[in-house]
Design a protein around this motif. Sequence first.
Motif, PDB file in Angstrom:
ATOM      1  N   ASP A   1       0.998  -1.167  -0.003  1.00  0.00           N
ATOM      2  CA  ASP A   1      -0.043  -0.119   0.191  1.00  0.00           C
ATOM      3  C   ASP A   1       0.780   1.325  -0.039  1.00  0.00           C
ATOM      4  O   ASP A   1       0.628   2.250  -0.687  1.00  0.00           O
ATOM      5  CB  ASP A   1      -1.002   0.078   1.468  1.00  0.00           C
ATOM      6  CG  ASP A   1      -2.137  -1.107   1.121  1.00  0.00           C
ATOM      7  OD1 ASP A   1      -2.298  -1.443  -0.065  1.00  0.00           O
ATOM      8  OD2 ASP A   1      -2.459  -1.294   2.069  1.00  0.00           O
ATOM      9  N   GLY A  24       2.537   1.618  -3.411  1.00  0.00           N
ATOM     10  CA  GLY A  24       1.284   1.951  -4.464  1.00  0.00           C
ATOM     11  C   GLY A  24       0.742   3.429  -4.142  1.00  0.00           C
ATOM     12  O   GLY A  24       0.893   4.229  -5.092  1.00  0.00           O
ATOM     13  N   GLY A  25       0.856   3.807  -2.851  1.00  0.00           N
ATOM     14  CA  GLY A  25       0.691   5.152  -2.438  1.00  0.00           C
ATOM     15  C   GLY A  25       1.619   6.154  -3.217  1.00  0.00           C
ATOM     16  O   GLY A  25       1.181   7.204  -3.737  1.00  0.00           O
ATOM     17  N   GLN A  57       3.538   5.830  -5.613  1.00  0.00           N
ATOM     18  CA  GLN A  57       3.740   5.748  -7.180  1.00  0.00           C
ATOM     19  C   GLN A  57       2.209   6.737  -7.591  1.00  0.00           C
ATOM     20  O   GLN A  57       2.574   7.487  -8.505  1.00  0.00           O
ATOM     21  CB  GLN A  57       3.260   4.366  -7.618  1.00  0.00           C
ATOM     22  CG  GLN A  57       4.655   3.452  -7.572  1.00  0.00           C
ATOM     23  CD  GLN A  57       4.351   2.023  -8.090  1.00  0.00           C
ATOM     24  OE1 GLN A  57       3.239   1.754  -8.170  1.00  0.00           O
ATOM     25  NE2 GLN A  57       5.458   1.372  -8.259  1.00  0.00           N
ATOM     26  N   GLU A  58       1.352   6.718  -6.922  1.00  0.00           N
ATOM     27  CA  GLU A  58      -0.082   7.352  -7.396  1.00  0.00           C
ATOM     28  C   GLU A  58       0.484   8.790  -7.030  1.00  0.00           C
ATOM     29  O   GLU A  58       0.110   9.417  -7.802  1.00  0.00           O
ATOM     30  CB  GLU A  58      -1.277   6.977  -6.241  1.00  0.00           C
ATOM     31  CG  GLU A  58      -1.669   5.692  -6.894  1.00  0.00           C
ATOM     32  CD  GLU A  58      -3.145   5.231  -6.107  1.00  0.00           C
ATOM     33  OE1 GLU A  58      -3.914   6.417  -5.565  1.00  0.00           O
ATOM     34  OE2 GLU A  58      -3.498   4.230  -6.118  1.00  0.00           O
ATOM     35  N   LEU A  59       1.117   8.978  -5.987  1.00  0.00           N
ATOM     36  CA  LEU A  59       1.422  10.597  -5.650  1.00  0.00           C
ATOM     37  C   LEU A  59       2.320  11.025  -6.529  1.00  0.00           C
ATOM     38  O   LEU A  59       2.290  12.379  -7.045  1.00  0.00           O
ATOM     39  CB  LEU A  59       2.073  10.416  -4.172  1.00  0.00           C
ATOM     40  CG  LEU A  59       2.297  11.872  -3.649  1.00  0.00           C
ATOM     41  CD1 LEU A  59       1.277  12.574  -3.781  1.00  0.00           C
ATOM     42  CD2 LEU A  59       2.870  11.946  -2.228  1.00  0.00           C
ATOM     43  N   ARG A  60       3.443  10.249  -7.001  1.00  0.00           N
ATOM     44  CA  ARG A  60       4.283  10.724  -8.185  1.00  0.00           C
ATOM     45  C   ARG A  60       3.542  10.960  -9.397  1.00  0.00           C
ATOM     46  O   ARG A  60       3.753  11.812 -10.149  1.00  0.00           O
ATOM     47  CB  ARG A  60       5.409   9.496  -8.495  1.00  0.00           C
ATOM     48  CG  ARG A  60       6.364  10.124  -9.089  1.00  0.00           C
ATOM     49  CD  ARG A  60       7.893   9.112  -9.128  1.00  0.00           C
ATOM     50  NE  ARG A  60       7.413   7.684  -8.697  1.00  0.00           N
ATOM     51  CZ  ARG A  60       7.814   7.165  -7.583  1.00  0.00           C
ATOM     52  NH1 ARG A  60       8.302   7.957  -6.488  1.00  0.00           N
ATOM     53  NH2 ARG A  60       7.529   5.746  -7.246  1.00  0.00           N
ATOM     54  N   GLN A  61       2.682   9.960  -9.767  1.00  0.00           N
ATOM     55  CA  GLN A  61       1.812  10.140 -11.111  1.00  0.00           C
ATOM     56  C   GLN A  61       1.116  11.433 -11.044  1.00  0.00           C
ATOM     57  O   GLN A  61       0.986  12.299 -11.885  1.00  0.00           O
ATOM     58  CB  GLN A  61       0.952   9.025 -11.271  1.00  0.00           C
ATOM     59  CG  GLN A  61       1.613   7.840 -11.608  1.00  0.00           C
ATOM     60  CD  GLN A  61       0.556   6.616 -11.571  1.00  0.00           C
ATOM     61  OE1 GLN A  61      -0.370   6.528 -11.169  1.00  0.00           O
ATOM     62  NE2 GLN A  61       1.078   5.452 -12.355  1.00  0.00           N
ATOM     63  N   LEU A  62       0.319  11.910  -9.799  1.00  0.00           N
ATOM     64  CA  LEU A  62      -0.624  12.875  -9.486  1.00  0.00           C
ATOM     65  C   LEU A  62       0.574  14.295  -9.698  1.00  0.00           C
ATOM     66  O   LEU A  62       0.142  15.249 -10.366  1.00  0.00           O
ATOM     67  CB  LEU A  62      -1.258  12.842  -8.263  1.00  0.00           C
ATOM     68  CG  LEU A  62      -2.057  14.377  -7.772  1.00  0.00           C
ATOM     69  CD1 LEU A  62      -3.156  14.284  -8.892  1.00  0.00           C
ATOM     70  CD2 LEU A  62      -2.546  14.105  -6.456  1.00  0.00           C
ATOM     71  N   LEU A  78      -4.460  10.663 -15.579  1.00  0.00           N
ATOM     72  CA  LEU A  78      -4.262   9.531 -14.430  1.00  0.00           C
ATOM     73  C   LEU A  78      -5.305   8.436 -15.000  1.00  0.00           C
ATOM     74  O   LEU A  78      -5.258   7.304 -14.021  1.00  0.00           O
ATOM     75  CB  LEU A  78      -4.808  10.137 -13.116  1.00  0.00           C
ATOM     76  CG  LEU A  78      -3.915  11.254 -12.465  1.00  0.00           C
ATOM     77  CD1 LEU A  78      -4.321  11.700 -11.210  1.00  0.00           C
ATOM     78  CD2 LEU A  78      -2.463  10.387 -12.284  1.00  0.00           C
ATOM     79  N   ARG A 106      -8.486   8.170 -15.156  1.00  0.00           N
ATOM     80  CA  ARG A 106      -9.858   7.876 -14.653  1.00  0.00           C
ATOM     81  C   ARG A 106     -10.895   8.841 -15.345  1.00  0.00           C
ATOM     82  O   ARG A 106     -10.646   9.837 -15.988  1.00  0.00           O
ATOM     83  CB  ARG A 106      -9.671   8.572 -13.156  1.00  0.00           C
ATOM     84  CG  ARG A 106      -8.643   7.632 -12.300  1.00  0.00           C
ATOM     85  CD  ARG A 106      -8.779   8.124 -10.924  1.00  0.00           C
ATOM     86  NE  ARG A 106      -7.801   7.221 -10.256  1.00  0.00           N
ATOM     87  CZ  ARG A 106      -6.993   7.660  -9.619  1.00  0.00           C
ATOM     88  NH1 ARG A 106      -6.577   8.849  -9.528  1.00  0.00           N
ATOM     89  NH2 ARG A 106      -6.013   6.918  -8.770  1.00  0.00           N
TER      90      ARG A 106
END
Length: 176
Positions: free
Chosen positions: A106, A109-110, A112-117, A171, A173
């Motif tokens: 987690d 993954g978090g 990675q999501e933060l870096r993508q954002l 992203l 979505r």
Amino acid sequence: MAPTPPLITAYLEHRAFLLRLLTARTGSAAEAEDIVQEMYERLATLPDGGEGVENVPAFLNRMAMNLAFDRQRSGSRAAARDGEWLSANALVDGPEPIAEAPTAEDVVGGRQELRQLRDAIDALPPQGKRVFEMHKLQGRPHAEIATSLGISRSAVEKHMAAAMKNLLKRLGRRLE
């Protein structure tokens, strides 16, 4: 060398019996050993050495049972206190509390999501990025942003709508 106090002598003579008695009472040989050791410490610190005790074996038995009862009561209180804390502060599903700490997966993954954002925000047009950061990251209202940037409130709303659309698209979505 001072003579051994009578309670200590009796304790040493009855120690094996006290251990058996306490093991049966507590269900734990280790707990019984702890209680017998505590008994010795208390007996050794008696100011008069137990000179006034009439029925020494009965005194030792009562002391052993009182210490066992005190430990049991203390353990029950601790269990109740811990249970109340868990029910107030932890998620429990079945017999075991569920860890509230995120798993390593987690966390990764978090991140990675933060870096993508962050990358998606950096890819916004400069004015859209400024408006987005002021509103979403700093929590400033549209009217204040409009005044600060010298644009209309409608322009702020359009920049926000475009920024959200770009971010969601980047992203992966859908707009809902």
